[in-house]
Scaffold this motif. Structure first.
Motif, PDB file in Angstrom:
ATOM      1  N   LYS A 140      -3.868  -9.529  75.243  1.00  9.52           N
ATOM      2  CA  LYS A 140      -3.471 -10.194  74.001  1.00  9.52           C
ATOM      3  C   LYS A 140      -3.926 -11.651  73.993  1.00  9.52           C
ATOM      4  N   ARG A 195       1.124 -15.228  65.687  1.00 13.66           N
ATOM      5  CA  ARG A 195       0.712 -14.079  64.851  1.00 13.66           C
ATOM      6  C   ARG A 195      -0.332 -13.232  65.566  1.00 13.66           C
ATOM      7  N   GLU A 211       1.607 -11.707  68.914  1.00 14.57           N
ATOM      8  CA  GLU A 211       2.799 -10.943  68.566  1.00 14.57           C
ATOM      9  C   GLU A 211       2.821 -10.734  67.056  1.00 14.57           C
ATOM     10  N   PRO A 212       1.943  -9.823  66.567  1.00 16.83           N
ATOM     11  CA  PRO A 212       1.848  -9.625  65.119  1.00 16.83           C
ATOM     12  C   PRO A 212       3.210  -9.278  64.514  1.00 16.83           C
ATOM     13  N   PRO A 213       3.478  -9.818  63.311  1.00 20.22           N
ATOM     14  CA  PRO A 213       4.772  -9.521  62.679  1.00 20.22           C
ATOM     15  C   PRO A 213       4.890  -8.032  62.386  1.00 20.22           C
ATOM     16  N   GLU A 214       6.090  -7.514  62.568  1.00 23.20           N
ATOM     17  CA  GLU A 214       6.307  -6.108  62.258  1.00 23.20           C
ATOM     18  C   GLU A 214       6.320  -5.954  60.749  1.00 23.20           C
ATOM     19  N   LYS A 215       5.918  -4.784  60.303  1.00 28.62           N
ATOM     20  CA  LYS A 215       5.950  -4.511  58.869  1.00 28.62           C
ATOM     21  C   LYS A 215       7.400  -4.487  58.427  1.00 28.62           C
ATOM     22  N   GLU A 216       7.726  -5.361  57.488  1.00 31.88           N
ATOM     23  CA  GLU A 216       9.116  -5.442  57.010  1.00 31.88           C
ATOM     24  C   GLU A 216       9.218  -4.796  55.636  1.00 31.88           C
TER      25      GLU A 216
END
Length: 114
Positions: free
Chosen positions: A47, A101, A104-109
């Motif tokens: 990563k 980002r 640790e990409p944001p989770e789909k909210e």
């Protein structure tokens, strides 16, 4: 006079790629700064490599002010308090958010299962 060129002038910051690489002869290792409690915060090397591939991050690193902030942190004795101070700087926050980002990409909210 000969030999006096550049005296008193700060050296230009390293190119962006140099900020993202870590030389093999680095004076410290991850183990020097991470305790077992910090282990959960460790970012896998795979990563971290994504940081070097990010065009958005490279664009941010073209900013000489941001590069100076990063160099100042890197050379500081008390990195923690300086980081807290810099987290009030919009440019540094933009840099930090960009890095987060990527690793640790944001989770789909707000996506409801069908």
């Amino acid at each position: 006079r000969a030999g006096r060129e550049g005296v008193g002038r700060p050296r230009p910051p390293p190119p962006p790629a140099a900020l993202l690489s870590s030389p093999a002869d680095s004076p410290w290792s991850v183990e020097d700064i991470l305790t077992e409690d910090d282990e959960q915060d460790r970012v896998p090397l795979q990563k971290l490599k994504l940081l070097g591939e990010s065009e958005e991050l490279r664009g941010l690193l073209l900013n000489p002010h941001l590069r100076q902030l990063l160099l100042t942190i890197d050379q500081a004795e008390d990195k923690s308090s300086l980081m807290k101070k810099y987290m009030q700087e919009p440019l540094f926050v933009e840099f930090a958010d960009c890095c987060l980002r990527i690793v640790e990409p944001p989770e789909k909210e707000n996506i409801l299962p069908e």
